[in-house]
Design a protein around this motif. Structure first.
Motif, short mmCIF file in Angstrom:
data_model
loop_
_atom_site.label_atom_id
_atom_site.label_comp_id
_atom_site.label_asym_id
_atom_site.label_seq_id
_atom_site.Cartn_x
_atom_site.Cartn_y
_atom_site.Cartn_z
N CYS A 6 0.85 -1.19 0.00
CA CYS A 6 0.00 0.00 0.00
C CYS A 6 0.88 1.24 0.00
N SER A 7 1.24 1.70 -1.21
CA SER A 7 2.18 2.81 -1.33
C SER A 7 1.53 4.12 -1.75
N ASP A 8 0.26 4.09 -2.15
CA ASP A 8 -0.41 5.33 -2.54
C ASP A 8 -1.87 5.28 -2.11
N ARG A 9 -2.58 6.39 -2.32
CA ARG A 9 -3.94 6.50 -1.83
C ARG A 9 -4.89 5.55 -2.57
N ALA A 10 -4.63 5.28 -3.86
CA ALA A 10 -5.49 4.37 -4.60
C ALA A 10 -5.46 2.98 -3.98
N ALA A 11 -4.25 2.49 -3.64
CA ALA A 11 -4.14 1.17 -3.00
C ALA A 11 -4.77 1.19 -1.62
N TYR A 12 -4.59 2.29 -0.88
CA TYR A 12 -5.18 2.41 0.45
C TYR A 12 -6.71 2.33 0.36
N ASP A 13 -7.29 3.08 -0.58
CA ASP A 13 -8.75 3.07 -0.73
C ASP A 13 -9.24 1.68 -1.11
N ARG A 14 -8.50 1.00 -1.97
CA ARG A 14 -8.91 -0.34 -2.39
C ARG A 14 -8.94 -1.29 -1.19
N LEU A 15 -7.92 -1.21 -0.34
CA LEU A 15 -7.88 -2.09 0.82
C LEU A 15 -8.90 -1.66 1.87
N SER A 16 -9.25 -0.38 1.93
CA SER A 16 -10.32 0.06 2.84
C SER A 16 -11.66 -0.48 2.38
N VAL A 17 -11.92 -0.44 1.06
CA VAL A 17 -13.15 -1.00 0.52
C VAL A 17 -13.19 -2.50 0.78
N LEU A 18 -12.05 -3.16 0.58
CA LEU A 18 -11.98 -4.60 0.84
C LEU A 18 -12.32 -4.90 2.29
N THR A 19 -11.83 -4.08 3.21
CA THR A 19 -12.12 -4.28 4.63
C THR A 19 -13.62 -4.21 4.90
N ALA A 20 -14.29 -3.22 4.32
CA ALA A 20 -15.74 -3.11 4.50
C ALA A 20 -16.46 -4.33 3.93
N GLU A 21 -16.02 -4.81 2.77
CA GLU A 21 -16.65 -5.98 2.17
C GLU A 21 -16.37 -7.24 2.97
N LEU A 22 -15.18 -7.34 3.57
CA LEU A 22 -14.88 -8.50 4.43
C LEU A 22 -15.80 -8.52 5.64
N LYS A 23 -16.09 -7.35 6.20
CA LYS A 23 -17.05 -7.29 7.31
C LYS A 23 -18.41 -7.81 6.87
N ARG A 24 -18.84 -7.40 5.67
CA ARG A 24 -20.14 -7.83 5.17
C ARG A 24 -20.16 -9.34 4.94
N LEU A 25 -19.09 -9.86 4.32
CA LEU A 25 -19.03 -11.28 4.06
C LEU A 25 -19.04 -12.10 5.35
N ALA A 26 -18.21 -11.66 6.32
CA ALA A 26 -18.13 -12.40 7.58
C ALA A 26 -19.48 -12.40 8.30
N ALA A 27 -20.20 -11.26 8.23
CA ALA A 27 -21.51 -11.18 8.90
C ALA A 27 -22.58 -11.98 8.17
N SER A 28 -22.40 -12.21 6.86
CA SER A 28 -23.43 -12.89 6.07
C SER A 28 -23.35 -14.41 6.18
N GLY A 29 -22.30 -14.91 6.82
CA GLY A 29 -22.15 -16.36 6.93
C GLY A 29 -21.45 -16.99 5.75
N ALA A 30 -20.78 -16.19 4.93
CA ALA A 30 -20.05 -16.73 3.78
C ALA A 30 -18.89 -17.59 4.25
N THR A 31 -18.55 -18.58 3.48
CA THR A 31 -17.37 -19.39 3.75
C THR A 31 -16.17 -18.66 3.18
N LEU A 32 -15.17 -18.40 4.01
CA LEU A 32 -14.01 -17.66 3.52
C LEU A 32 -12.76 -18.06 4.29
N ALA A 33 -11.64 -17.77 3.67
CA ALA A 33 -10.33 -17.95 4.31
C ALA A 33 -9.44 -16.81 3.85
N LEU A 34 -8.95 -16.02 4.80
CA LEU A 34 -8.06 -14.91 4.50
C LEU A 34 -6.67 -15.25 5.02
N HIS A 35 -5.69 -15.30 4.13
CA HIS A 35 -4.32 -15.62 4.49
C HIS A 35 -3.50 -14.34 4.45
#
Length: 520
Positions: free
Chosen positions: A473-502
Motif C-alpha cells: 500500500c504505497s499510494d492512496r489508490a491502493a489504500y482506498d482499495r484495501l479500505s473498501v476490501l475491509t468493509a466488504e470483508l465485514k459484510r461477508l463475515a456477517a453474512s455467513g459466507a465461507t471464507l479464508a483470508l491468508h
C-alpha cells in the motif's frame, strides 16, 4: 425597461441572464460576493467577485460552497465598479433572466442601493417556467433542470459564471418549448402564460427510459449513471444491478424528503442512460466501483474520488512505525496527539491500543489525564484555559506563538462565559486519544492485507473465488482499495459466507475475521 414593453419574438429578444452568489440568504443582512451575467442569445459570460463592506466576513460554510475565502474577497473590486459594468450591459436589454428570481432580485436591489443606483427591472424566472413546463420533474433546481435539458453543470462549487452558462441553456430550451407547445412567442405572452397557469408539480418523470432499466441483468456488478452527453454522474455497486438501479425510481425517492432524498431526485433528473459492468461477485463489484470512481470523479459520489492529496503516510508511535495512514493530514493529527501527551502518558496511551479496553482502562486513562492537567496548570491562568492549551494541538495547527508562554492564552476580559469546562476538555483529550488508537489499529490492519490472499464463497451465488490482494500500500489508490476490501470483508463475515483470508501474520476464517474486524 419593463419586459412587457419589449416587442419581437421571444427567442430573438436580447436578454441578460444573471446569477448572484451571496454571503447568506437574507438580502440586506447578507451581501453579493460574486456577480455573473451574459447577454442571450449567445453572449459571452462576465463574472467578478465583489468586495464585502468594511468589517464583514464570509462565513466558513459559504467559503466551502463557493471556493472563495476572505483573502480573495479583500482583493476583489468594490461593489460599485462591478455593478457599473453589469448596468452597462443591461441598458438596452429586453429583460433580466434568473433561475430563482425571488432570491436574486432583492440581492440585486441591495447591491444597486449600495451604489446609490435605482433598480426597477423585473426578472423572468426560469424556475417558475420549469414548474409549469416540466411539472413531472422531481426537482427543479438549476442543476436538475439543466441536466434534464441536456446541459451538464460541471462545476461542483457554486460559482456565478457556471450558473449563468447553465441558465442560458435552460432559457433557450424553455423558450423553444413555450413557442412549440404553447404558442407563446413574446414577453407579454410569457407574462400572461405565467399568470394564468398554475404550478402543480407531480414529480414522477425522469429522462431514463423505463424499458432500459428493466432490461438490466439480475447479477452483481457496477453501474454508471450517465448524463445527456455520456458524462458519468454517479458510480455504484450492486449485488443485483437490475434491482439496485430500479430502486432509485420508486415513488418515495422521486417525491423527495430529506437532504439525501432530494439529492437523489436531483441526480435522477439528469440521468439519460446507464452503463453496467457485471462482476463474478459483489466483493469484486465493490473493488471495481472504487477504481471507476477514482477514474471518473463523478459529481454525485462523495467518497473515494481522487483528490489533490494522493499519498499515504506513516508516523512513529511509541517507537513503532505506524503505516499506512490515509493521508499526511491524518498522520499529522496522530503526531500532534502524541506530541501533546509525550512523556506523560506513554504507558497509559498504550492501554488504549489494546482491543479489549474496558471501563477499568478508561478509568486509568482519566486518572493520568488529571495528572497531566495538574502539571500544566499555571497559577495566573484558569485551569480550563491551561487545558485548552493542552488540547489545542489536537484540534488546530499551531498559531506560531510560544506555546510555553503561560499568559499567551489568558482569557480576555468578559470571556469567562465562553471558557470550556475542565471536564469538557478532559473528554476532548480522551476522545482524541481514542481516535488515535483507532487510526493505529486500522493502519496495522491495512498493512497486514498487503500481499494477502482471499478465498470465499458468496452464499447468494454459490461461486468460489480466490483473490490476490496486490502490491504494498504505497499510494492512496491502493489504500482506498484495501479500505473498501475491509468493509466488504465485514459484510461477508456477517453474512455467513465461507471464507479464508491468508495474511503474513495468520489465517482467518469467517468467525475469526469478524472478531478481528470489530476493532478496525
Amino acid at each position: 425597461m419593463q419586459y412587457r414593453d419589449a416587442v419581437g419574438l421571444l427567442s430573438e429578444l436580447p436578454v441578460v441572464v444573471v446569477d448572484c452568489q451571496t454571503s447568506g440568504s437574507r438580502a440586506g443582512d447578507d451581501h453579493v460576493i460574486e456577480l455573473g451575467w451574459a447577454r442571450a442569445p449567445g453572449g459571452a459570460v462576465s463574472a467578478s467577485l465583489v468586495a464585502l463592506p468594511d468589517g464583514e466576513k464570509l462565513p466558513r460554510r459559504i467559503e466551502r460552497m463557493v471556493g472563495v475565502d476572505n483573502a480573495a474577497l479583500s482583493r476583489a473590486p468594490d461593489a460599485c465598479s462591478v455593478f457599473a459594468r453589469f448596468e452597462a450591459d443591461l441598458a438596452d436589454a429586453a429583460a433580466l433572466v434568473a433561475h430563482v428570481a425571488r432570491f436574486e432580485r432583492p440581492f440585486l436591489a441591495a447591491l444597486a442601493a449600495r451604489c446609490e443606483r435605482p433598480f426597477e427591472h423585473e426578472l423572468v424566472c426560469t424556475h417558475a417556467l420549469a414548474v409549469r413546463l416540466l411539472p413531472a420533474l422531481p426537482r427543479r433546481g438549476l442543476r436538475a433542470v439543466a441536466g434534464y435539458l441536456g446541459y451538464a453543470l460541471d462545476c461542483e462549487l457554486k460559482r456565478a459564471a457556471a450558473h449563468v452558462e447553465a441558465t442560458q441553456h435552460v432559457w433557450r430550451e424553455l423558450v423553444s418549448r413555450l413557442e412549440d407547445e404553447h404558442g407563446v412567442t413574446t414577453l407579454e405572452g410569457l407574462r400572461d402564460f405565467v399568470a394564468r397557469t398554475k404550478a402543480r408539480p407531480t414529480g414522477r418523470h425522469t429522462p431514463l427510459q423505463r424499458e432500459r432499466r428493466l432490461a438490466l441483468p439480475d447479477a452483481p456488478g457496477v453501474y454508471e449513471l450517465l448524463g445527456a452527453r455520456g458524462e458519468v454522474l454517479y458510480v455504484g455497486k450492486a449485488t443485483s444491478l437490475k434491482a439496485r438501479v430500479n430502486s432509485y425510481f420508486r415513488t418515495r425517492k422521486l417525491s423527495g424528503g430529506g437532504g439525501r432524498e432530494q439529492r437523489v431526485a436531483e441526480l435522477l433528473c439528469q440521468v439519460h442512460d446507464v452503463r453496467v459492468h457485471e462482476t463474478p461477485s459483489a466483493l469484486e463489484a465493490a473493488l471495481h466501483e472504487c477504481e471507476l470512481i477514482r477514474a471518473h470523479r463523478p459529481p454525485y459520489n462523495v467518497h473515494l474520488r481522487a483528490g489533490d492529496d494522493e499519498t499515504v503516510a506513516e508516523v512513529k508511535v511509541l517507537g513503532e512505525t505506524v503505516a499506512p495512514l490515509s493521508s499526511p493530514r491524518s498522520a499529522e493529527r496522530l503526531q500532534r496527539v502524541l506530541g501533546a501527551l509525550e512523556g506523560d502518558l506513554d504507558a497509559t496511551l498504550a492501554l488504549l491500543w489494546r482491543r479489549d479496553a474496558d471501563e477499568a482502562t478508561r478509568a486509568i486513562v482519566r486518572e493520568a489525564l488529571q495528572q497531566l492537567v495538574e502539571r500544566h496548570v499555571h497559577p495566573s491562568v484558569p485551569a480550563a484555559v491551561c487545558l485548552l492549551r493542552a488540547v489545542r494541538p489536537l484540534d488546530a495547527p499551531a498559531r506560531g506563538d510560544d506555546a510555553g508562554d503561560a499568559d499567551a492564552d489568558a482569557p480576555a476580559a468578559g470571556d469567562d462565559d465562553d471558557l470550556p469546562t475542565v471536564e469538557g476538555v478532559l473528554e476532548a483529550l480522551e476522545e482524541a486519544m481514542q481516535t488515535a488508537a483507532r487510526q493505529w489499529r486500522r493502519a496495522r490492519w491495512i498493512a497486514s492485507l498487503e500481499q494477502a490472499r482471499l478465498t470465499f464463497r458468496d452464499p447468494k451465488r454459490d461461486v468460489e473465488r480466490t483473490l490476490e490482494l496486490g502490491e504494498p500500500c504505497s499510494d492512496r489508490a491502493a489504500y482506498d482499495r484495501l479500505s473498501v476490501l475491509t468493509a466488504e470483508l465485514k459484510r461477508l463475515a456477517a453474512s455467513g459466507a465461507t471464507l479464508a483470508l491468508h495474511t503474513a501474520e495468520r489465517r482467518y476464517d469467517a468467525r475469526a475475521l469478524a472478531r478481528r474486524l470489530r476493532w478496525v
